[in-house]
Design an enzyme around this catalytic site. Structure first.
Site, PDB file in Angstrom:
ATOM      1  N   GLU A 260       0.839  -1.209   0.000  1.00  0.00           N
ATOM      2  CA  GLU A 260       0.000   0.000   0.000  1.00  0.00           C
ATOM      3  C   GLU A 260       0.874   1.260   0.000  1.00  0.00           C
ATOM      4  OE1 GLU A 260      -3.208  -0.229   2.896  1.00  0.00           O
ATOM      5  OE2 GLU A 260      -4.020  -2.002   1.901  1.00  0.00           O
ATOM      6  N   GLU A 392      -4.745  -8.984  -0.090  1.00  0.00           N
ATOM      7  CA  GLU A 392      -5.504  -8.689   1.142  1.00  0.00           C
ATOM      8  C   GLU A 392      -6.975  -8.666   0.781  1.00  0.00           C
ATOM      9  OE1 GLU A 392      -4.277  -5.432   3.679  1.00  0.00           O
ATOM     10  OE2 GLU A 392      -2.158  -5.841   3.253  1.00  0.00           O
TER      11      GLU A 392
HETATM   12  O1  AHR Z   1      -4.755  -6.133   7.162  1.00  0.00           O
HETATM   13  C1  AHR Z   1      -4.657  -4.961   7.896  1.00  0.00           C
HETATM   14  C2  AHR Z   1      -4.066  -3.812   7.094  1.00  0.00           C
HETATM   15  O2  AHR Z   1      -4.925  -3.472   6.054  1.00  0.00           O
HETATM   16  C3  AHR Z   1      -2.758  -4.059   6.403  1.00  0.00           C
HETATM   17  O3  AHR Z   1      -1.678  -3.923   7.262  1.00  0.00           O
HETATM   18  C4  AHR Z   1      -2.754  -3.001   5.350  1.00  0.00           C
HETATM   19  O4  AHR Z   1      -1.992  -3.367   4.233  1.00  0.00           O
HETATM   20  C5  AHR Z   1      -4.209  -2.810   5.019  1.00  0.00           C
HETATM   21  O5  AHR Z   1      -4.558  -1.500   4.986  1.00  0.00           O
END
Ligand code: AHR
Length: 588
Positions: A260, A392
């Site tokens: 990110e 994610e």
């Molecule tokens: O999964 C929790 C967080 O969500 C991660 O650290 C980040 O990459 C995302 O914003």
């Protein structure tokens, strides 16, 4: 007995036989009256249209009822018939038209240094009274082995861009304490570092997906980390690894180049990130001789977390012009189920149908998000060489009351199981481009597989979904066509069912059916072409309500149970329970 079948039968009996809507007691459907129930049953607010099998049943029952005095007995007659009251959904599964491979890596997981994800969830230390192997919980390893976890992403997430790997190697009591400023400013002992992570990976039989620090680190630091992990002796870093107990070079399957980077990873512009991405790709090298020609490490660039396409456009434009000096093999994408926007506010326990329906709606957006990104990728890479890695995904609910909000603790319910299967089905339908995905997260954080509390452990409904989907790992996608029907709750309209099919490596035809309808079963008929189906068996996962959960005291509230499946003349039939995930395996 299922409330919806009960109420539907009540209404039908009252129309056709008794004309007495009070007979069934005051449940909601009977209060609405028989006609509204029938409209509901047809699923689209349309006039009454009884499925033919059910009509025959009514005639049959009607005949019997003349002599039947006791309402209870009559009801028992009706309710004994499997699938009675269920909307009929017809599927066509064509095994003669195999599609792409459903890469097993879409069943990957994410274990960030966050809350009790690693510490307590995996790592308890060798001196713990909790049974462990070199500090790693035996119960957790045992449970994860059954999922055949293909890859584990570590150490973050946002944490990755502040992690300095050297603090997590060597003698544990000499490692420096640091502050985990990504997640709650808690003290990090660094006891769970590279060698402990690799040990965990070996114990569960998985592959490491290591995200290197692009935000606060340097290409040199990341390059040396890879050398520490993957170089064969006699380099100084390989010798250091050997001195720390692992002479053999580790295999690193995937390299994440930052996380990110448009936000917690450094708030970079796409241009700035792309420049760094090229440098990291050039200098962060896997030196394991065993990975030179086969099992090569795949490099995953940061991708978007919102549906706009600017980031993907810039990364793919750069990729198109890549030279011998650098390359990437994948672009990531993050999408969470957060139905009411940020901060996440849906409750993870004791919630109702509103939250359920909204969560599923938000989940289904994944499909559109993928399509948008794929359209960009297709322009630069029509051969689909570059993977879209959804590294994610999952439900992000409000933190459990009383928990540290930075630890992202939430319960896990039937709703989460249903939305996990919807996501997995979407990935399977995009299998030609989506060849990797990681649910967030593995243990004690967000949509976890496992919850622990000291020596206690409970497997979540999501865990069981992953277990039921194991046969889909590396299976070949097979097209299924169907009219999904409609499930409406309040202002939310959803497909009533979802389904995917695949051919497993051992020749079985697999069929998954998700029933999104929280209250009504669905009667499934499937035409199976391209195979001669001989027998089938199935498993279903559901619970008493959409918010049913497994707890330490009651761990088996939501566990898979056998599903009744029939195969006859090349047709498969079964009734899928409301709010359920069903996997059927068909022998030919
Ligand atoms: O999964 C929790 C967080 O969500 C991660 O650290 C980040 O990459 C995302 O914003």
């Amino acid at each position: 007995m299922n409330k919806a079948i009960y109420s539907c039968c009540a209404s039908l009996l009252s129309i056709y036989i008794f004309d007495d809507s009070e007979a069934m007691g005051g449940n909601e459907s009977s209060k609405r009256g028989p006609n509204s129930q029938l409209r509901n049953w047809s699923g689209r607010g349309s006039p009454i249209s009884l499925p033919s099998a059910s009509s025959q049943l009514l005639v049959l029952i009607g005949g019997g009822l003349v002599r039947c005095k006791a309402v209870g007995l009559c009801l028992a007659l009706v309710l004994c018939v499997p699938g009675f009251g269920a909307e009929r959904i017809h599927l066509t599964v064509d095994a003669s038209k195999p599609g792409p491979k459903i890469d097993r890596n879409i069943f990957g997981q994410f274990a960030e240094n966050l809350g009790h994800g690693l510490y307590e969830g995996i790592w308890v230390g060798p001196d713990s009274s909790i049974p462990n192997t070199r500090g790693i919980r035996k119960d957790v390893v045992g449970a994860l082995k059954d999922l055949k976890v293909p890859n584990v992403r570590w150490p973050g997430g946002c944490f990755a861009d502040q992690y300095h790997w050297r603090k997590g190697i060597g003698q544990r009591d000499k490692r420096p304490a640091t502050v985990n400023s990504a997640w709650g400013d808690v003290i990090d002992t660094n006891a769970f570092g590279t060698d402990e992570f690799m040990d965990f990976i070996e114990q569960i039989g998985s592959t490491p997906y290591v995200s290197v620090n692009v935000g606060s680190g340097t290409p040199q630091e990341a390059g040396e980390w890879l050398e520490y992990m993957t170089a064969a002796a006699p380099t100084a870093l390989a010798k250091e690894r050997a001195a720390n107990g692992h002479p053999e070079a580790y295999k690193v399957g995937f390299l994440g180049i930052g996380n990110e980077s448009w936000d917690c990873g450094g708030a970079m512009t796409p241009d700035y990130y792309v420049s760094l991405m090229k440098v990291y790709s050039r200098f962060v090298l896997n030196m394991n001789p065993a990975q030179r020609n086969k099992d090569q490490m795949l490099k995953i660039a940061v991708g978007p977390g919102t549906p706009d396409t600017e980031w993907t456009e810039d990364v793919m434009k750069a990729w198109k012009k890549h030279t011998w000096a650098w390359d990437i093999n994948g672009v990531s994408l993050h999408w969470y189920t957060v139905p009411n926007g940020w901060p996440p506010s849906t409750k993870s326990e004791k919630f109702g149908l509103d939250d359920y329906a909204k969560s599923l709606k938000s989940t289904l957006f994944m499909d559109e998000f993928l399509r948008k990104q794929e359209a960009v990728m297709d322009r630069y890479d029509p051969e689909k060489k570059v993977t879209l890695s959804v590294d994610e995904w999952g439900a992000w609910h409000a933190p459990l009351p009383g928990s540290n909000p930075a630890f992202l603790v939430q319960q896990n319910s039937v709703r989460d199981a249903v939305l996990a299967s919807l996501n997995l089905n979407i990935f399977a339908r995009h299998a030609d481009r989506v060849r990797m995905a990681n649910i967030a997260q593995m243990i004690n954080v967000l949509q976890a597989m496992i919850l622990t509390d000291k020596e206690k452990l409970v497997l979540t409904p999501t865990y069981y979904v992953f277990k039921m989907y194991v046969p889909f790992q590396d299976a070949t996608f097979v097209p299924v066509t169907f009219d999904a029907g409609v499930y409406t709750h309040g202002s939310v309209t959803l497909p009533r069912v979802d389904a995917i099919a695949a051919k497993s490596s051992d020749g079985k035809l697999l069929l998954e059916i998700t029933n999104l309808d929280a209250e009504n079963p669905a009667a499934i008929d499937a035409d199976l072409t391209g195979i001669t189906a001989k027998s089938a068996k199935g498993e279903v996962l559901t619970g008493a309500a959409v918010d049913s959960v497994n707890t330490f005291g009651s761990p088996d509230a939501v566990v898979p149970k056998p599903a009744a499946v029939k195969v006859e003349n090349g047709k498969l039939s079964l009734t899928v329970e409301p709010r359920s995930v069903t996997v059927v395996s068909i022998e030919q």
